[in-house]
Write a protein that holds these residues in place. Structure first.
Motif, PDB file in Angstrom:
ATOM      1  N   ARG A 151     -40.699   6.511  -7.687  1.00  0.00           N
ATOM      2  CA  ARG A 151     -39.818   7.430  -8.405  1.00  0.00           C
ATOM      3  C   ARG A 151     -40.101   7.321  -9.900  1.00  0.00           C
ATOM      4  O   ARG A 151     -40.336   6.225 -10.417  1.00  0.00           O
ATOM      5  CB  ARG A 151     -38.335   7.111  -8.175  1.00  0.00           C
ATOM      6  CG  ARG A 151     -37.860   7.277  -6.756  1.00  0.00           C
ATOM      7  CD  ARG A 151     -37.892   8.743  -6.315  1.00  0.00           C
ATOM      8  NE  ARG A 151     -37.310   8.919  -5.016  1.00  0.00           N
ATOM      9  CZ  ARG A 151     -37.983   8.881  -3.860  1.00  0.00           C
ATOM     10  NH1 ARG A 151     -39.275   8.650  -3.856  1.00  0.00           N
ATOM     11  NH2 ARG A 151     -37.367   9.057  -2.724  1.00  0.00           N
ATOM     12  N   ARG A 152     -40.021   8.464 -10.595  1.00  0.00           N
ATOM     13  CA  ARG A 152     -40.107   8.467 -12.050  1.00  0.00           C
ATOM     14  C   ARG A 152     -38.691   8.374 -12.595  1.00  0.00           C
ATOM     15  O   ARG A 152     -37.807   9.132 -12.205  1.00  0.00           O
ATOM     16  CB  ARG A 152     -40.789   9.724 -12.579  1.00  0.00           C
ATOM     17  CG  ARG A 152     -40.958   9.674 -14.107  1.00  0.00           C
ATOM     18  CD  ARG A 152     -41.826  10.782 -14.651  1.00  0.00           C
ATOM     19  NE  ARG A 152     -43.176  10.793 -14.127  1.00  0.00           N
ATOM     20  CZ  ARG A 152     -44.169  10.009 -14.543  1.00  0.00           C
ATOM     21  NH1 ARG A 152     -43.955   9.105 -15.479  1.00  0.00           N
ATOM     22  NH2 ARG A 152     -45.379  10.125 -14.009  1.00  0.00           N
ATOM     23  N   CYS A 153     -38.474   7.439 -13.495  1.00  0.00           N
ATOM     24  CA  CYS A 153     -37.158   7.243 -14.098  1.00  0.00           C
ATOM     25  C   CYS A 153     -36.850   8.411 -15.029  1.00  0.00           C
ATOM     26  O   CYS A 153     -37.663   8.758 -15.889  1.00  0.00           O
ATOM     27  CB  CYS A 153     -37.134   5.925 -14.875  1.00  0.00           C
ATOM     28  SG  CYS A 153     -35.554   5.613 -15.697  1.00  0.00           S
ATOM     29  N   THR A 154     -35.689   8.994 -14.873  1.00  0.00           N
ATOM     30  CA  THR A 154     -35.285  10.092 -15.750  1.00  0.00           C
ATOM     31  C   THR A 154     -34.768   9.561 -17.085  1.00  0.00           C
ATOM     32  O   THR A 154     -34.594  10.322 -18.020  1.00  0.00           O
ATOM     33  CB  THR A 154     -34.217  10.975 -15.084  1.00  0.00           C
ATOM     34  OG1 THR A 154     -33.112  10.145 -14.696  1.00  0.00           O
ATOM     35  CG2 THR A 154     -34.784  11.675 -13.856  1.00  0.00           C
ATOM     36  N   GLY A 157     -38.818   7.469 -18.266  1.00  0.00           N
ATOM     37  CA  GLY A 157     -40.050   8.166 -17.924  1.00  0.00           C
ATOM     38  C   GLY A 157     -41.079   7.340 -17.185  1.00  0.00           C
ATOM     39  O   GLY A 157     -42.120   7.861 -16.789  1.00  0.00           O
ATOM     40  N   GLU A 158     -40.830   6.055 -16.973  1.00  0.00           N
ATOM     41  CA  GLU A 158     -41.787   5.196 -16.268  1.00  0.00           C
ATOM     42  C   GLU A 158     -41.685   5.408 -14.757  1.00  0.00           C
ATOM     43  O   GLU A 158     -40.637   5.794 -14.245  1.00  0.00           O
ATOM     44  CB  GLU A 158     -41.524   3.721 -16.587  1.00  0.00           C
ATOM     45  CG  GLU A 158     -41.774   3.345 -18.028  1.00  0.00           C
ATOM     46  CD  GLU A 158     -43.250   3.371 -18.390  1.00  0.00           C
ATOM     47  OE1 GLU A 158     -44.100   3.201 -17.492  1.00  0.00           O
ATOM     48  OE2 GLU A 158     -43.544   3.554 -19.580  1.00  0.00           O
ATOM     49  N   PHE A 167     -32.505   1.797  -5.752  1.00  0.00           N
ATOM     50  CA  PHE A 167     -32.981   2.912  -6.576  1.00  0.00           C
ATOM     51  C   PHE A 167     -32.570   2.726  -8.035  1.00  0.00           C
ATOM     52  O   PHE A 167     -31.809   3.508  -8.603  1.00  0.00           O
ATOM     53  CB  PHE A 167     -32.457   4.236  -6.026  1.00  0.00           C
ATOM     54  CG  PHE A 167     -33.205   4.710  -4.815  1.00  0.00           C
ATOM     55  CD1 PHE A 167     -33.040   4.090  -3.581  1.00  0.00           C
ATOM     56  CD2 PHE A 167     -34.082   5.762  -4.901  1.00  0.00           C
ATOM     57  CE1 PHE A 167     -33.741   4.511  -2.468  1.00  0.00           C
ATOM     58  CE2 PHE A 167     -34.788   6.202  -3.794  1.00  0.00           C
ATOM     59  CZ  PHE A 167     -34.615   5.577  -2.577  1.00  0.00           C
ATOM     60  N   VAL A 168     -33.139   1.665  -8.655  1.00  0.00           N
ATOM     61  CA  VAL A 168     -32.865   1.366 -10.050  1.00  0.00           C
ATOM     62  C   VAL A 168     -34.191   1.085 -10.742  1.00  0.00           C
ATOM     63  O   VAL A 168     -35.048   0.365 -10.217  1.00  0.00           O
ATOM     64  CB  VAL A 168     -31.911   0.155 -10.178  1.00  0.00           C
ATOM     65  CG1 VAL A 168     -31.737  -0.259 -11.637  1.00  0.00           C
ATOM     66  CG2 VAL A 168     -30.556   0.487  -9.567  1.00  0.00           C
ATOM     67  N   CYS A 169     -34.372   1.647 -11.936  1.00  0.00           N
ATOM     68  CA  CYS A 169     -35.609   1.484 -12.694  1.00  0.00           C
ATOM     69  C   CYS A 169     -35.801   0.020 -13.087  1.00  0.00           C
ATOM     70  O   CYS A 169     -34.889  -0.614 -13.622  1.00  0.00           O
ATOM     71  CB  CYS A 169     -35.567   2.363 -13.944  1.00  0.00           C
ATOM     72  SG  CYS A 169     -37.009   2.185 -15.022  1.00  0.00           S
ATOM     73  N   VAL A 170     -37.003  -0.499 -12.843  1.00  0.00           N
ATOM     74  CA  VAL A 170     -37.295  -1.883 -13.208  1.00  0.00           C
ATOM     75  C   VAL A 170     -37.517  -2.031 -14.714  1.00  0.00           C
ATOM     76  O   VAL A 170     -37.501  -3.140 -15.227  1.00  0.00           O
ATOM     77  CB  VAL A 170     -38.520  -2.441 -12.451  1.00  0.00           C
ATOM     78  CG1 VAL A 170     -38.262  -2.455 -10.952  1.00  0.00           C
ATOM     79  CG2 VAL A 170     -39.778  -1.670 -12.781  1.00  0.00           C
ATOM     80  N   PHE A 171     -37.712  -0.922 -15.410  1.00  0.00           N
ATOM     81  CA  PHE A 171     -37.980  -0.971 -16.848  1.00  0.00           C
ATOM     82  C   PHE A 171     -36.709  -0.868 -17.684  1.00  0.00           C
ATOM     83  O   PHE A 171     -36.541  -1.596 -18.646  1.00  0.00           O
ATOM     84  CB  PHE A 171     -38.964   0.138 -17.245  1.00  0.00           C
ATOM     85  CG  PHE A 171     -40.280   0.020 -16.534  1.00  0.00           C
ATOM     86  CD1 PHE A 171     -41.232  -0.896 -16.964  1.00  0.00           C
ATOM     87  CD2 PHE A 171     -40.554   0.793 -15.421  1.00  0.00           C
ATOM     88  CE1 PHE A 171     -42.445  -1.035 -16.303  1.00  0.00           C
ATOM     89  CE2 PHE A 171     -41.768   0.673 -14.757  1.00  0.00           C
ATOM     90  CZ  PHE A 171     -42.709  -0.243 -15.198  1.00  0.00           C
ATOM     91  N   TRP A 180     -38.398  12.350  -4.372  1.00  0.00           N
ATOM     92  CA  TRP A 180     -39.639  12.120  -5.080  1.00  0.00           C
ATOM     93  C   TRP A 180     -39.710  13.053  -6.273  1.00  0.00           C
ATOM     94  O   TRP A 180     -39.433  14.257  -6.168  1.00  0.00           O
ATOM     95  CB  TRP A 180     -40.818  12.364  -4.132  1.00  0.00           C
ATOM     96  CG  TRP A 180     -42.148  12.025  -4.716  1.00  0.00           C
ATOM     97  CD1 TRP A 180     -42.770  10.826  -4.649  1.00  0.00           C
ATOM     98  CD2 TRP A 180     -43.014  12.893  -5.435  1.00  0.00           C
ATOM     99  NE1 TRP A 180     -43.992  10.887  -5.297  1.00  0.00           N
ATOM    100  CE2 TRP A 180     -44.145  12.158  -5.786  1.00  0.00           C
ATOM    101  CE3 TRP A 180     -42.945  14.220  -5.836  1.00  0.00           C
ATOM    102  CZ2 TRP A 180     -45.206  12.680  -6.510  1.00  0.00           C
ATOM    103  CZ3 TRP A 180     -43.993  14.761  -6.565  1.00  0.00           C
ATOM    104  CH2 TRP A 180     -45.117  13.992  -6.887  1.00  0.00           C
ATOM    105  N   ASN A 181     -40.079  12.501  -7.444  1.00  0.00           N
ATOM    106  CA  ASN A 181     -40.098  13.287  -8.685  1.00  0.00           C
ATOM    107  C   ASN A 181     -41.174  12.827  -9.641  1.00  0.00           C
ATOM    108  O   ASN A 181     -41.070  13.023 -10.853  1.00  0.00           O
ATOM    109  CB  ASN A 181     -38.744  13.164  -9.389  1.00  0.00           C
ATOM    110  CG  ASN A 181     -38.512  11.763  -9.933  1.00  0.00           C
ATOM    111  OD1 ASN A 181     -39.056  10.790  -9.429  1.00  0.00           O
ATOM    112  ND2 ASN A 181     -37.733  11.655 -10.978  1.00  0.00           N
ATOM    113  N   VAL A 182     -42.240  12.227  -9.140  1.00  0.00           N
ATOM    114  CA  VAL A 182     -43.212  11.582 -10.008  1.00  0.00           C
ATOM    115  C   VAL A 182     -43.991  12.582 -10.866  1.00  0.00           C
ATOM    116  O   VAL A 182     -44.285  12.311 -12.022  1.00  0.00           O
ATOM    117  CB  VAL A 182     -44.159  10.675  -9.194  1.00  0.00           C
ATOM    118  CG1 VAL A 182     -45.239  10.069 -10.072  1.00  0.00           C
ATOM    119  CG2 VAL A 182     -43.354   9.567  -8.526  1.00  0.00           C
TER     120      VAL A 182
END
Length: 187
Positions: A151-154, A157-158, A167-171, A180-182
């Protein structure tokens, strides 16, 4: 703001369109280094698959694979970049595949993933991958044996890999979308 994400402990449903094309979204320097490299070997029959595997030091693999927008399976050494295997073009699927010989002849894909950080294909790529394996005369396990959710983080952007349904951004720790939104769809 309400986030479109699955219930805890569940996976996001695959997209309805089974043959979405994915563009390369990896590092530009990897794409540039792959230019001019020979693409993966197209495999469209059991005889071609057996011949290709017979030339490999370890016929079990795993190997790098892509499925081109023409539906053809392409195989390359595991150290090959997916973008090189695909000849730089968009794909219907990409990842790693391992094979086993079948009694009576032929081969079966026993390990199939969508692990490609260059293309980040959704798990919904499976129907295109299965069709390409079948065209190549290979049996398959009926689904991805290692399904990677990208997944691309909204927020930042990573691109993140969703692990264990989290479903949490690691960055930046923002919530990630369920779907899916990559990259935008290939036109």
């Amino acid at each position: 703001m309400e986030i479109d994400r699955p219930e805890p402990g569940t996976r996001a449903a695959p997209e309805a369109a089974p043959h979405r094309a994915y563009r390369y979204v990896g590092p530009p320097d990897v794409r540039d280094a792959a230019r001019g490299a020979p693409p993966g070997t197209p495999v469209t029959s059991a005889a071609e698959l057996s011949a290709w595997l017979g030339r490999q030091p370890d016929a079990a693999g795993p190997f790098t694979y892509t499925v081109g927008t023409d539906g053809v399976l392409r195989l390359a050494d595991r150290r090959s970049e997916h973008v090189a295997c695909a000849g730089g073009g968009p794909v219907l699927g990409a990842g790693e595949v391992g094979f086993a010989a079948v009694d009576g002849g032929g081969h079966r894909a026993v390990e199939v993933s969508n692990l490609s950080t260059g293309y980040c294909p959704d798990t919904a790529c499976w129907p295109a991958v299965a069709a390409a394996l079948e065209r190549a005369g290979a049996g398959h396990p009926g689904g991805l044996t290692q399904a990677v959710v990208f997944r691309r983080c909204t927020g930042c952007g990573e691109v993140s890999v969703v692990r264990e349904g989290f479903f949490v951004c690691v960055f930046c720790e923002s919530d990630l979308p369920a779907r899916w939104n990559v990259a935008p769809p290939v036109a």
